[in-house]
Design a protein around this motif. Structure first.
Motif, PDB file in Angstrom:
ATOM      1  N   ASN A 205      90.742  80.334 -42.730  1.00  0.00           N
ATOM      2  CA  ASN A 205      89.667  79.497 -41.874  1.00  0.00           C
ATOM      3  C   ASN A 205      88.532  80.454 -41.322  1.00  0.00           C
ATOM      4  OD1 ASN A 205      90.950  77.216 -41.988  1.00  0.00           O
ATOM      5  ND2 ASN A 205      92.115  77.270 -40.158  1.00  0.00           N
ATOM      6  N   SER A 206      88.810  81.585 -41.166  1.00  0.00           N
ATOM      7  CA  SER A 206      87.576  82.513 -41.002  1.00  0.00           C
ATOM      8  C   SER A 206      86.590  82.843 -41.511  1.00  0.00           C
ATOM      9  CB  SER A 206      88.343  83.803 -40.049  1.00  0.00           C
ATOM     10  OG  SER A 206      88.937  83.629 -39.009  1.00  0.00           O
ATOM     11  N   GLY A 207      87.192  83.121 -42.878  1.00  0.00           N
ATOM     12  CA  GLY A 207      86.243  83.312 -43.892  1.00  0.00           C
ATOM     13  C   GLY A 207      85.666  81.785 -44.409  1.00  0.00           C
ATOM     14  N   ALA A 208      86.471  80.702 -44.164  1.00  0.00           N
ATOM     15  CA  ALA A 208      86.070  79.191 -44.812  1.00  0.00           C
ATOM     16  C   ALA A 208      84.962  79.036 -44.017  1.00  0.00           C
ATOM     17  CB  ALA A 208      87.046  78.448 -44.932  1.00  0.00           C
ATOM     18  N   LEU A 209      84.654  79.328 -42.667  1.00  0.00           N
ATOM     19  CA  LEU A 209      83.741  79.037 -42.065  1.00  0.00           C
ATOM     20  C   LEU A 209      82.304  79.456 -42.586  1.00  0.00           C
ATOM     21  CD1 LEU A 209      85.441  79.384 -38.223  1.00  0.00           C
ATOM     22  CD2 LEU A 209      84.523  77.083 -39.545  1.00  0.00           C
ATOM     23  N   ILE A 210      82.291  80.764 -42.872  1.00  0.00           N
ATOM     24  CA  ILE A 210      81.317  81.390 -43.559  1.00  0.00           C
ATOM     25  C   ILE A 210      80.901  80.625 -44.781  1.00  0.00           C
ATOM     26  CG2 ILE A 210      80.154  83.665 -44.205  1.00  0.00           C
ATOM     27  CD1 ILE A 210      82.136  84.964 -42.492  1.00  0.00           C
ATOM     28  N   ALA A 211      81.972  80.505 -45.558  1.00  0.00           N
ATOM     29  CA  ALA A 211      81.844  79.943 -46.943  1.00  0.00           C
ATOM     30  C   ALA A 211      81.160  78.566 -47.100  1.00  0.00           C
ATOM     31  CB  ALA A 211      82.993  80.002 -47.682  1.00  0.00           C
ATOM     32  N   ALA A 212      81.693  77.642 -46.128  1.00  0.00           N
ATOM     33  CA  ALA A 212      81.023  76.441 -45.850  1.00  0.00           C
ATOM     34  C   ALA A 212      79.656  76.411 -45.788  1.00  0.00           C
ATOM     35  CB  ALA A 212      81.889  75.447 -45.027  1.00  0.00           C
ATOM     36  N   ALA A 213      79.182  77.363 -44.906  1.00  0.00           N
ATOM     37  CA  ALA A 213      77.613  77.183 -44.462  1.00  0.00           C
ATOM     38  C   ALA A 213      76.963  77.772 -45.629  1.00  0.00           C
ATOM     39  CB  ALA A 213      77.462  78.122 -43.115  1.00  0.00           C
ATOM     40  N   TYR A 214      77.389  78.914 -46.231  1.00  0.00           N
ATOM     41  CA  TYR A 214      76.637  79.301 -47.542  1.00  0.00           C
ATOM     42  C   TYR A 214      76.823  78.212 -48.607  1.00  0.00           C
ATOM     43  CZ  TYR A 214      75.250  83.186 -45.044  1.00  0.00           C
ATOM     44  OH  TYR A 214      74.478  84.193 -44.179  1.00  0.00           O
TER      45      TYR A 214
ATOM     46  N   GLY B 294      70.534  73.131 -49.487  1.00  0.00           N
ATOM     47  CA  GLY B 294      70.539  72.763 -48.290  1.00  0.00           C
ATOM     48  C   GLY B 294      69.768  73.328 -47.191  1.00  0.00           C
ATOM     49  N   SER B 295      69.137  72.675 -46.215  1.00  0.00           N
ATOM     50  CA  SER B 295      68.367  73.355 -45.280  1.00  0.00           C
ATOM     51  C   SER B 295      69.245  73.599 -43.742  1.00  0.00           C
ATOM     52  CB  SER B 295      67.100  72.795 -44.648  1.00  0.00           C
ATOM     53  OG  SER B 295      67.770  71.219 -44.391  1.00  0.00           O
ATOM     54  N   ALA B 296      68.721  74.236 -42.608  1.00  0.00           N
ATOM     55  CA  ALA B 296      69.320  74.041 -41.430  1.00  0.00           C
ATOM     56  C   ALA B 296      69.891  72.754 -41.230  1.00  0.00           C
ATOM     57  CB  ALA B 296      68.621  74.571 -40.361  1.00  0.00           C
ATOM     58  N   THR B 297      69.185  71.642 -41.392  1.00  0.00           N
ATOM     59  CA  THR B 297      69.860  70.195 -41.145  1.00  0.00           C
ATOM     60  C   THR B 297      71.169  70.058 -42.005  1.00  0.00           C
ATOM     61  OG1 THR B 297      67.551  69.649 -40.469  1.00  0.00           O
ATOM     62  CG2 THR B 297      69.408  68.002 -41.075  1.00  0.00           C
ATOM     63  N   GLY B 298      71.016  70.253 -42.974  1.00  0.00           N
ATOM     64  CA  GLY B 298      72.236  70.206 -43.917  1.00  0.00           C
ATOM     65  C   GLY B 298      73.302  71.077 -43.541  1.00  0.00           C
ATOM     66  N   VAL B 299      73.155  72.114 -42.955  1.00  0.00           N
ATOM     67  CA  VAL B 299      74.378  73.160 -42.750  1.00  0.00           C
ATOM     68  C   VAL B 299      74.807  72.317 -41.407  1.00  0.00           C
ATOM     69  CG1 VAL B 299      74.886  75.250 -41.535  1.00  0.00           C
ATOM     70  CG2 VAL B 299      73.390  75.237 -43.762  1.00  0.00           C
ATOM     71  N   GLY B 300      73.936  71.887 -40.368  1.00  0.00           N
ATOM     72  CA  GLY B 300      74.435  71.393 -39.346  1.00  0.00           C
ATOM     73  C   GLY B 300      75.100  70.046 -39.639  1.00  0.00           C
ATOM     74  N   LEU B 301      74.578  69.079 -40.355  1.00  0.00           N
ATOM     75  CA  LEU B 301      75.256  67.841 -40.672  1.00  0.00           C
ATOM     76  C   LEU B 301      76.742  68.218 -41.229  1.00  0.00           C
ATOM     77  CD1 LEU B 301      72.532  65.870 -42.085  1.00  0.00           C
ATOM     78  CD2 LEU B 301      73.434  65.386 -39.994  1.00  0.00           C
ATOM     79  N   VAL B 302      77.053  69.089 -42.125  1.00  0.00           N
ATOM     80  CA  VAL B 302      78.374  69.468 -42.632  1.00  0.00           C
ATOM     81  C   VAL B 302      79.421  69.894 -41.460  1.00  0.00           C
ATOM     82  CG1 VAL B 302      79.631  70.648 -44.342  1.00  0.00           C
ATOM     83  CG2 VAL B 302      77.577  69.672 -45.036  1.00  0.00           C
ATOM     84  N   ALA B 303      78.900  70.637 -40.812  1.00  0.00           N
ATOM     85  CA  ALA B 303      79.556  71.336 -39.557  1.00  0.00           C
ATOM     86  C   ALA B 303      79.779  70.368 -38.661  1.00  0.00           C
ATOM     87  CB  ALA B 303      78.841  72.357 -38.895  1.00  0.00           C
ATOM     88  N   ALA B 304      79.046  69.302 -38.467  1.00  0.00           N
ATOM     89  CA  ALA B 304      79.004  68.293 -37.474  1.00  0.00           C
ATOM     90  C   ALA B 304      80.210  67.042 -38.112  1.00  0.00           C
ATOM     91  CB  ALA B 304      77.681  67.570 -37.208  1.00  0.00           C
TER      92      ALA B 304
ATOM     93  N   GLY C  83      78.351  76.352 -30.590  1.00  0.00           N
ATOM     94  CA  GLY C  83      78.515  76.034 -32.043  1.00  0.00           C
ATOM     95  C   GLY C  83      77.389  75.825 -32.789  1.00  0.00           C
ATOM     96  N   ALA C  84      76.406  75.288 -32.458  1.00  0.00           N
ATOM     97  CA  ALA C  84      75.149  75.185 -33.032  1.00  0.00           C
ATOM     98  C   ALA C  84      74.489  76.402 -33.392  1.00  0.00           C
ATOM     99  CB  ALA C  84      74.202  74.075 -32.264  1.00  0.00           C
ATOM    100  N   ALA C  85      74.348  77.071 -32.470  1.00  0.00           N
ATOM    101  CA  ALA C  85      74.145  78.687 -32.589  1.00  0.00           C
ATOM    102  C   ALA C  85      74.575  79.274 -33.806  1.00  0.00           C
ATOM    103  CB  ALA C  85      73.766  79.396 -31.313  1.00  0.00           C
ATOM    104  N   GLU C  86      76.009  79.241 -33.586  1.00  0.00           N
ATOM    105  CA  GLU C  86      76.941  80.050 -34.576  1.00  0.00           C
ATOM    106  C   GLU C  86      76.975  79.342 -35.942  1.00  0.00           C
ATOM    107  OE1 GLU C  86      80.421  81.495 -32.734  1.00  0.00           O
ATOM    108  OE2 GLU C  86      79.676  82.610 -31.167  1.00  0.00           O
ATOM    109  N   ALA C  87      77.272  78.089 -35.864  1.00  0.00           N
ATOM    110  CA  ALA C  87      77.510  77.544 -37.224  1.00  0.00           C
ATOM    111  C   ALA C  87      76.068  76.974 -38.076  1.00  0.00           C
ATOM    112  CB  ALA C  87      77.960  75.934 -37.029  1.00  0.00           C
ATOM    113  N   VAL C  88      74.965  76.965 -37.287  1.00  0.00           N
ATOM    114  CA  VAL C  88      73.674  76.844 -38.130  1.00  0.00           C
ATOM    115  C   VAL C  88      72.639  78.065 -37.915  1.00  0.00           C
ATOM    116  CG1 VAL C  88      71.822  75.063 -37.987  1.00  0.00           C
ATOM    117  CG2 VAL C  88      73.790  74.239 -37.638  1.00  0.00           C
ATOM    118  N   TYR C  89      72.271  78.339 -36.703  1.00  0.00           N
ATOM    119  CA  TYR C  89      71.330  79.412 -36.683  1.00  0.00           C
ATOM    120  C   TYR C  89      71.764  80.604 -37.149  1.00  0.00           C
ATOM    121  CZ  TYR C  89      69.148  75.861 -33.614  1.00  0.00           C
ATOM    122  OH  TYR C  89      68.762  74.485 -33.264  1.00  0.00           O
ATOM    123  N   GLY C  90      72.951  81.204 -36.786  1.00  0.00           N
ATOM    124  CA  GLY C  90      73.615  82.257 -37.057  1.00  0.00           C
ATOM    125  C   GLY C  90      73.476  82.747 -38.510  1.00  0.00           C
TER     126      GLY C  90
END
Length: 463
Positions: A27-36, A43-53, A236-243
């Protein structure tokens, strides 16, 4: 190796911790993989945020149902089913990414399936580690469990970030899917004496009401959950989207971001070792003070600090949040009856993550409206303000750890700092290191005590 293992580390305990180690690693690697995966598909920042949300929103929707189900039927069955669903959904996600250019809605839908499964897993797993060992060894068992999970976080984040950079996010997601499948098989082998528990009400609605009364009657409980509704949303928003975006544009990509996440994991290990030695009597007061450093990574990202400084901020955050996690778990298991634990845990999770999908979905638009730097400073400020506010609750400042028997029957230890058994801290450290190294190598150790096991599954344990 078998002869060197302590007698309390039985087959159930080791199967449980081994399964959780494997899923946490993936899971630790998958969190990074999903964002990328979102970023590389355009996708943009909004796309990353929507998938995480999508994942978090699905978890919020089903959490209360999951908690009630887990108090009605065998928890092991719930956990195995949830792991199986996660394996299938993550495998489908991996196939889409490997096939090339997955649609945003497809990625969001699959992460939502995974979030739904986690909504049933989390309440079912709550407190199960403690039921795999005798009460006298509960503190050591929980310490080993958390050290193992934190070690998986370190390895998963560092290796996952490097693998995303080297071979792409699809293969990292595939490894995570395989990990869930292995975990489901391991948990199915648990020698569980946890039959269906009789519900206190004839209906699910009645059970939910009883759980709500238990939850709402404690100001320290609902106060901290309200605090984390905002803190988890901001962080969560900072680390999943902005980070990931800051790392990609300013710090060199997935590799450096993975190192920063690994530094957080190293910090949690340090915090765990600290809490094996330190047993603060006012556990919630000390734990809440440990929430303030969660503002540091947001500030470091806002300043576009170099990788070493961001990693240092993440390390300090890891130490501090482990101090909170130990105090929080001890308070829950000390004050809440076991037959209501899953429902109270569901309300805890529900409140703590309810605002997170909204924050993730709005992270992109907020960055466009106010600027990413200002949005990150806002996240940092929210952590500080809400943590200061919760310190005004008298029970948060006054609730004390019991040295004797627990109200809920789990006092012997719900965190690394709660071990009531004899033995020096140095001896516990050496024993924890020994078991962590042997967990998967020898799964045939005879069990000391039957029932199930597990606490959390790759999700942040901030509440």
């Amino acid at each position: 190796m078998r002869g060197r293992l302590p007698s309390w580390a039985g087959r159930n305990f080791r199967l449980l911790v081994g399964a959780s180690f494997i899923t946490n690693l993936g899971n630790s690697g998958a969190l990074i993989a999903a964002a990328y995966a979102v970023i590389e598909s355009g996708g943009s920042a909004t796309g990353v945020g929507l998938v995480a949300a999508a994942r978090t929103l699905a978890m919020v929707v089903f959490l209360l149902i999951g908690g009630t189900v887990a108090d009605r039927i065998p928890r092991q069955r719930v956990m195995v089913t949830a792991n199986t669903v996660n394996a299938v959904s993550q495998a489908a996600f991996a196939l889409l990414v490997l096939a090339g250019h997955p649609a945003l809605w497809q990625m969001a839908a699959l992460t939502a399936v995974g979030g739904s499964a986690h909504a049933f897993f989390s309440p079912a797993s709550e407190g199960m580690v403690l039921s795999t060992v005798e009460t006298a060894h509960a503190g050591k068992a929980f310490s080993v469990f958390r050290l193992s999970m934190n070690g998986a976080t370190i390895g998963g984040a560092a290796v996952g970030g490097a693998l995303v950079a080297a071979i792409g996010p699809g293969w990292v997601l595939a490894v995570d899917a395989a990990g869930f499948a292995v975990a489901a098989a391991m948990r199915s082998r648990l020698d569980v004496a946890d039959g269906a528990r009789p519900a206190t009400s004839s209906s699910m609605i009645g059970d939910l009401r009883e759980g709500w009364r238990e939850f709402a009657s404690r100001s320290w409980l609902w106060g901290i959950v309200v605090q984390f509704a905002v803190v988890n949303a901001a962080v969560g928003a900072a680390e999943a989207v902005y980070g990931p975006l800051v790392a990609r544009e300013k710090l060199g990509g997935a590799g450096p971001w993975g190192l920063a996440l690994a530094a957080f994991g190293i910090g949690t290990v340090g915090g765990g070792l600290l809490m094996m030695r330190w047993k603060p009597r006012r556990m919630l007061l000390v734990g809440t003070l440990g929430v303030f450093p969660l503002a540091l990574p947001c500030a470091a990202l806002a300043l576009v600090a170099p990788v070493w400084a961001l990693s240092l901020a993440m390390f300090v955050t890891g130490v501090a949040i482990e101090v909170f996690a130990v105090g929080w778990m001890l308070a829950l298991h000390q004050e809440i009856a076991e037959d209501k634990m899953s429902r109270v845990s569901a309300y805890d999770w529900f409140g703590s993550v309810a605002m997170t999908p909204i924050a993730m979905a709005l992270a992109g638009p907020a960055a466009e409206l106010f600027g990413r730097t200002q949005a990150l400073w806002g996240c940092s400020a929210l952590v500080v303000v809400l943590t200061g506010a919760v310190l005004t609750i008298p029970d948060v400042r006054r609730l004390e750890r019991h040295d004797g028997g627990a109200v809920a029957g789990a006092t012997a230890g719900t965190g690394p700092g709660t071990d009531g058994a004899a033995g020096s801290a140095g001896g516990r450290d050496a024993e924890a290191a020994l078991i962590a190294a042997a967990l998967v190598a020898d799964p045939a150790q005879p069990t000391v005590k039957a029932p199930s096991g597990g606490v959390g599954e790759g999700a942040a344990d901030r509440s």
